[in-house]
Design a protein around this motif. Structure first.
Motif, mmCIF file in Angstrom:
data_model
loop_
_atom_site.group_PDB
_atom_site.id
_atom_site.type_symbol
_atom_site.label_atom_id
_atom_site.label_comp_id
_atom_site.label_asym_id
_atom_site.label_seq_id
_atom_site.Cartn_x
_atom_site.Cartn_y
_atom_site.Cartn_z
ATOM 1 N N THR A 30 -6.295 44.484 48.029
ATOM 2 C CA THR A 30 -6.238 45.680 47.199
ATOM 3 C C THR A 30 -7.567 46.401 47.324
ATOM 4 O OG1 THR A 30 -4.695 44.715 45.595
ATOM 5 C CG2 THR A 30 -6.016 46.588 44.856
ATOM 6 N N VAL A 31 -7.501 47.694 47.597
ATOM 7 C CA VAL A 31 -8.704 48.516 47.731
ATOM 8 C C VAL A 31 -8.769 49.480 46.552
ATOM 9 C CG1 VAL A 31 -9.950 50.166 49.163
ATOM 10 C CG2 VAL A 31 -8.579 48.363 50.239
ATOM 11 N N ILE A 32 -9.866 49.436 45.826
ATOM 12 C CA ILE A 32 -10.114 50.381 44.743
ATOM 13 C C ILE A 32 -11.070 51.434 45.292
ATOM 14 C CG2 ILE A 32 -11.017 50.689 42.407
ATOM 15 C CD1 ILE A 32 -10.336 47.700 41.924
ATOM 16 N N GLY A 33 -10.565 52.662 45.435
ATOM 17 C CA GLY A 33 -11.323 53.709 46.100
ATOM 18 C C GLY A 33 -12.120 54.572 45.145
ATOM 19 N N ASN A 34 -13.167 55.163 45.699
ATOM 20 C CA ASN A 34 -14.058 56.038 44.942
ATOM 21 C C ASN A 34 -13.421 57.404 44.718
ATOM 22 O OD1 ASN A 34 -16.381 57.458 43.971
ATOM 23 N ND2 ASN A 34 -16.831 58.075 46.080
ATOM 24 N N ASN A 35 -13.482 57.892 43.469
ATOM 25 C CA ASN A 35 -12.975 59.221 43.120
ATOM 26 C C ASN A 35 -14.084 60.249 42.920
ATOM 27 O OD1 ASN A 35 -10.803 57.275 41.782
ATOM 28 N ND2 ASN A 35 -9.825 59.232 42.231
ATOM 29 N N GLY A 36 -15.323 59.808 42.920
ATOM 30 C CA GLY A 36 -16.406 60.733 42.600
ATOM 31 C C GLY A 36 -16.564 61.870 43.587
ATOM 32 N N ASP A 37 -16.136 61.660 44.842
ATOM 33 C CA ASP A 37 -16.233 62.709 45.862
ATOM 34 C C ASP A 37 -15.135 63.755 45.731
ATOM 35 O OD1 ASP A 37 -18.200 61.042 46.750
ATOM 36 O OD2 ASP A 37 -17.464 60.848 48.799
ATOM 37 N N ASP A 114 -2.499 57.464 41.195
ATOM 38 C CA ASP A 114 -2.129 56.178 41.794
ATOM 39 C C ASP A 114 -0.769 56.259 42.483
ATOM 40 O OD1 ASP A 114 -0.945 56.450 39.180
ATOM 41 O OD2 ASP A 114 -0.467 54.318 39.207
ATOM 42 N N GLU A 115 0.208 56.914 41.836
ATOM 43 C CA GLU A 115 1.536 57.061 42.433
ATOM 44 C C GLU A 115 1.493 58.023 43.614
ATOM 45 O OE1 GLU A 115 5.598 57.071 43.368
ATOM 46 O OE2 GLU A 115 4.280 55.595 42.411
ATOM 47 N N ARG A 129 -3.121 47.624 49.650
ATOM 48 C CA ARG A 129 -2.733 48.433 48.489
ATOM 49 C C ARG A 129 -3.932 49.276 48.099
ATOM 50 N NH1 ARG A 129 -1.502 46.885 42.255
ATOM 51 N NH2 ARG A 129 -3.175 45.415 42.678
ATOM 52 N N LEU A 130 -3.791 50.575 48.211
ATOM 53 C CA LEU A 130 -4.898 51.492 47.942
ATOM 54 C C LEU A 130 -4.718 52.135 46.574
ATOM 55 C CD1 LEU A 130 -7.430 53.017 48.888
ATOM 56 C CD2 LEU A 130 -5.916 54.659 50.037
ATOM 57 N N LEU A 131 -5.722 51.937 45.708
ATOM 58 C CA LEU A 131 -5.691 52.480 44.354
ATOM 59 C C LEU A 131 -6.892 53.394 44.128
ATOM 60 C CD1 LEU A 131 -5.012 49.231 42.244
ATOM 61 C CD2 LEU A 131 -3.330 50.991 42.869
ATOM 62 N N PRO A 132 -6.704 54.522 43.446
ATOM 63 C CA PRO A 132 -7.871 55.273 42.969
ATOM 64 C C PRO A 132 -8.512 54.503 41.823
ATOM 65 C CG PRO A 132 -5.882 56.217 42.053
ATOM 66 C CD PRO A 132 -5.431 55.120 42.990
ATOM 67 N N ALA A 179 -7.291 53.400 36.669
ATOM 68 C CA ALA A 179 -5.905 53.632 37.071
ATOM 69 C C ALA A 179 -5.103 52.347 36.876
ATOM 70 C CB ALA A 179 -5.853 54.068 38.533
ATOM 71 N N PRO A 180 -3.790 52.458 36.666
ATOM 72 C CA PRO A 180 -2.962 51.255 36.524
ATOM 73 C C PRO A 180 -3.166 50.301 37.695
ATOM 74 C CG PRO A 180 -1.691 53.220 35.977
ATOM 75 C CD PRO A 180 -3.001 53.707 36.518
ATOM 76 N N GLY A 181 -3.382 49.048 37.362
ATOM 77 C CA GLY A 181 -3.547 48.027 38.386
ATOM 78 C C GLY A 181 -4.977 47.726 38.761
ATOM 79 N N VAL A 182 -5.917 48.599 38.405
ATOM 80 C CA VAL A 182 -7.309 48.411 38.817
ATOM 81 C C VAL A 182 -7.932 47.178 38.168
ATOM 82 C CG1 VAL A 182 -9.634 49.373 38.594
ATOM 83 C CG2 VAL A 182 -7.791 50.788 39.486
ATOM 84 N N LEU A 183 -7.859 47.094 36.852
ATOM 85 C CA LEU A 183 -8.495 45.959 36.171
ATOM 86 C C LEU A 183 -7.801 44.646 36.519
ATOM 87 C CD1 LEU A 183 -9.320 47.433 32.644
ATOM 88 C CD2 LEU A 183 -10.721 47.371 34.716
ATOM 89 N N ASP A 184 -6.487 44.662 36.621
ATOM 90 C CA ASP A 184 -5.763 43.444 37.005
ATOM 91 C C ASP A 184 -6.157 42.998 38.407
ATOM 92 O OD1 ASP A 184 -4.438 43.330 34.602
ATOM 93 O OD2 ASP A 184 -2.606 44.291 35.340
ATOM 94 N N ALA A 185 -6.368 43.950 39.309
ATOM 95 C CA ALA A 185 -6.751 43.602 40.673
ATOM 96 C C ALA A 185 -8.099 42.891 40.708
ATOM 97 C CB ALA A 185 -6.797 44.855 41.545
ATOM 98 N N ILE A 186 -8.988 43.260 39.797
ATOM 99 C CA ILE A 186 -10.306 42.614 39.737
ATOM 100 C C ILE A 186 -10.215 41.271 39.030
ATOM 101 C CG2 ILE A 186 -12.649 42.829 38.815
ATOM 102 C CD1 ILE A 186 -12.288 45.905 39.080
ATOM 103 N N ARG A 187 -9.469 41.214 37.956
ATOM 104 C CA ARG A 187 -9.403 39.992 37.149
ATOM 105 C C ARG A 187 -8.587 38.894 37.813
ATOM 106 N NH1 ARG A 187 -7.716 43.555 31.941
ATOM 107 N NH2 ARG A 187 -9.810 44.098 31.151
ATOM 108 N N ASP A 188 -7.534 39.275 38.558
ATOM 109 C CA ASP A 188 -6.561 38.292 39.040
ATOM 110 C C ASP A 188 -6.685 37.976 40.528
ATOM 111 O OD1 ASP A 188 -5.566 38.353 36.464
ATOM 112 O OD2 ASP A 188 -3.988 39.807 36.938
#
Length: 320
Positions: A30-37, A114-115, A129-132, A179-188
């Motif tokens: 799972t990739v959590i991508g940067n939104n700051g740009d 995310d969708e 899986r790419l997530l913002p 975004a949905p799934g971000v925290l779960d991706a880190i925790r799990d």
């Protein structure tokens, strides 16, 4: 093995090409991508880092530039310039415009980013899986030495980071939620990785989204980072200008210390530096960060894969 990667654009995407090749098909990435740009131009919502990861892993990136589409043309940009419609310093390619049009249409229909990203990835099939980091609108703005403020893209693209920055502000961060799934991706997950992305305006921006830094600090998974600095110089880009703005030296040691050991309130357990920076290993170990010196130049997929394997090996060592 479930791996979560906090990634920026070009450096993060190139690292992911190697990581994806490690035991192909076995790792769940799972990739959590940067939104700051992110920026809105000509009414279109543009997400440069998300698109760079998607295009790179999907085989559509311009190999020469490292961003945008291969075999790109810029006729729309030229036509806009003929009408006197700016900004002239930022160019969207004709093929790339279709991505931003699709994103903007779906966002206006009420879909979350995310969708929207998931739908875009259905075409490109990046193999991850790419997530913002957030569905909320956030943008990095740069406060210059004279007190004026510009969007990060203007500072980076038009000014080439040549004008000293006083401060980076993530506008909208106070209201942004993961975004949905971000925290779960880190925790799990089993491993969290920081690729050699910009520690200030890429990974640093992701960590500013509410709840993300705490999730990284408290996950049971080992967290390993890879230095974006080799021999006191950025591997790519102008990370040195960003580091100077926050008072951090441009060195593999300084960036590792900036992230800090999780055991001492920071966000990493392990840190890979290049072989030329081996002298800093003991110093980082004394700071509570497990450190190894290995080759970090991403010259091709093979060397990048080897680097990813070293990161996973260090994570396994920390996890024992």
């Amino acid at each position: 093995m479930r791996i979560t990667v906090l990634a920026g654009g070009i450096g993060g995407a190139r690292f992911l090409t190697g990581l994806r090749g490690v035991d192909q098909g076995i790792h769940d990435i799972t990739v959590i991508g940067n939104n700051g740009d992110d920026i809105t131009l000509w009414g279109l919502r543009v997400c440069p880092d998300l698109d760079t990861v998607m295009y790179t892993l999907g085989g559509g990136i311009s190999a020469e530039r490292g961003w945008g589409r291969e075999d790109e043309t810029f006729r729309v940009k030229d036509e806009l310039a003929a009408y006197g419609v700016g900004p002239s310093w930022f160019g969207l390619g004709d093929l790339d415009v279709a991505t931003h049009l699709a994103r903007t249409v779906w966002l206006r229909e009420g879909l979350g980013l995310d969708e929207v990203t998931r739908r875009l990835c259905e075409r490109w099939k990046p193999g991850v899986r790419l997530l913002p980091s957030t569905n909320d609108g956030v943008e990095t703005h740069v406060v210059l030495d004279d007190g004026s403020t510009v969007h990060f893209q203007e500072w980076w693209v038009r000014l080439h980071a040549s004008v000293p920055a006083r401060e980076f502000r993530l506008v909208g961060a106070e209201d942004a939620r993961p975004a949905p799934g971000v925290l779960d991706a880190i925790r799990d997950c089993d491993v969290v990785l920081f690729p050699p992305s910009n520690p200030v305006v890429s990974i640093g921006t992701i960590l500013q989204v509410s709840g993300v830094r705490d999730a990284v600090r408290t996950t049971s998974a080992p967290v390993v980072g890879i230095s974006p600095i080799i021999g006191d110089a950025p591997v790519r880009g102008m990370a040195d200008a960003c580091l100077a703005a926050i008072g951090v030296d441009t060195s593999a040691y300084a960036v590792g210390a900036h992230y800090g050991a999780r055991s001492r309130g920071g966000v990493i357990d392990g840190w890979l530096v290049d072989s030329v920076d081996e002298v800093v290993v003991d110093k980082l170990e004394s700071d509570g960060i497990r450190c190894r010196a290995v080759p970090l130049w991403m010259t091709d997929v093979g060397t990048t894969k080897a680097m990813a394997q070293q990161a996973l090996a260090l994570a396994a060592e920390i996890g024992r």
